[in-house]
Write a protein that holds these residues in place. Structure first.
Motif, short mmCIF file in Angstrom:
data_model
loop_
_atom_site.label_atom_id
_atom_site.label_comp_id
_atom_site.label_asym_id
_atom_site.label_seq_id
_atom_site.Cartn_x
_atom_site.Cartn_y
_atom_site.Cartn_z
N VAL A 88 6.04 -6.81 -5.82
CA VAL A 88 5.24 -7.67 -6.69
C VAL A 88 6.09 -8.15 -7.87
N SER A 89 6.80 -7.24 -8.49
CA SER A 89 7.64 -7.58 -9.63
C SER A 89 8.73 -8.59 -9.25
N THR A 90 9.36 -8.35 -8.11
CA THR A 90 10.40 -9.26 -7.63
C THR A 90 9.82 -10.64 -7.35
N LEU A 91 8.67 -10.68 -6.71
CA LEU A 91 8.03 -11.97 -6.43
C LEU A 91 7.68 -12.71 -7.72
N LYS A 92 7.17 -12.00 -8.71
CA LYS A 92 6.84 -12.65 -9.98
C LYS A 92 8.08 -13.24 -10.62
N LEU A 123 5.43 -7.51 1.34
CA LEU A 123 4.37 -7.03 0.45
C LEU A 123 3.07 -6.81 1.23
N GLU A 124 2.74 -7.74 2.09
CA GLU A 124 1.52 -7.62 2.90
C GLU A 124 1.56 -6.36 3.78
N GLU A 125 2.69 -6.12 4.40
CA GLU A 125 2.83 -4.94 5.27
C GLU A 125 2.78 -3.64 4.46
N ALA A 126 3.39 -3.63 3.29
CA ALA A 126 3.36 -2.44 2.43
C ALA A 126 1.94 -2.16 1.96
N ASP A 127 1.22 -3.22 1.60
CA ASP A 127 -0.17 -3.06 1.18
C ASP A 127 -1.03 -2.57 2.33
N GLU A 128 -0.80 -3.09 3.52
CA GLU A 128 -1.54 -2.61 4.69
C GLU A 128 -1.26 -1.14 4.95
#
Length: 120
Positions: free
Chosen positions: A107-111, A68-73
Motif C-alpha cells: 500500500v505504501s509503495t503504491l501510494k 496487493l489483492e493477493e496478499a489481502d485475499e
C-alpha cells in the motif's frame, strides 16, 4: 527494503503458508480453503517477481495492485482459518503479522508511486 529482499520475503511467506496448510485437518471445507490460500499466498511472491520486471511506472502500479489483492485475499483466508479454529492462534499469529506487514508495504509503495505519477 530492496527488491531482492522483498522477493525473498514474499517467497518465504509462500513457503510458510504451504507449511501451515500441511498441518490443517483434512475435510471438505478445509480442502476448499487450503486450495484458495495456497493460490493466493504463492501468487504474492510470483506476482511480485513480475512487478520487479515492470517496464514503466504504470505497469509497476498495475502489477503491484495484483500483488496487493493477493496478499489481502491471503489475509482473509487466514481469518477464516482462525475463525474455524483449524490451527491454534500461536501458529497463525506470525503469519497474520507478516501478511499485514506485506500489505502495508505494498500500500505504501503504491501510494508513493501514484503520487509521483499524479505530480508529473
Amino acid at each position: 527494503m530492496t527488491n531482492d529482499q522483498l522477493k525473498n520475503r514474499t517467497k518465504q511467506f509462500s513457503l510458510s503458508i504451504l507449511n501451515l496448510i500441511e498441518k490443517m485437518p483434512n475435510s471438505m471445507s478445509t480442502r476448499v480453503v487450503i486450495n484458495q490460500i495456497a493460490k493466493s499466498a504463492t501468487s504474492v511472491g510470483a506476482n511480485y517477481r513480475a512487478v520487479c520486471r515492470a517496464r514503466s511506472d504504470r505497469e509497476f502500479v498495475a502489477k503491484l495492485n495484483i500483488v496487493l489483492e493477493e496478499a489481502d485475499e491471503t489475509q482473509f483466508w487466514l481469518e477464516i482459518i482462525e475463525g474455524m479454529k483449524w490451527i491454534n492462534q500461536s501458529e497463525l499469529g506470525s503469519l497474520q503479522k507478516e501478511a499485514n506487514e506485506l500489505v502495508a508495504i505494498f500500500v505504501s509503495t503504491l501510494k508513493t508511486v501514484n503520487n509521483r505519477l499524479n505530480n508529473n
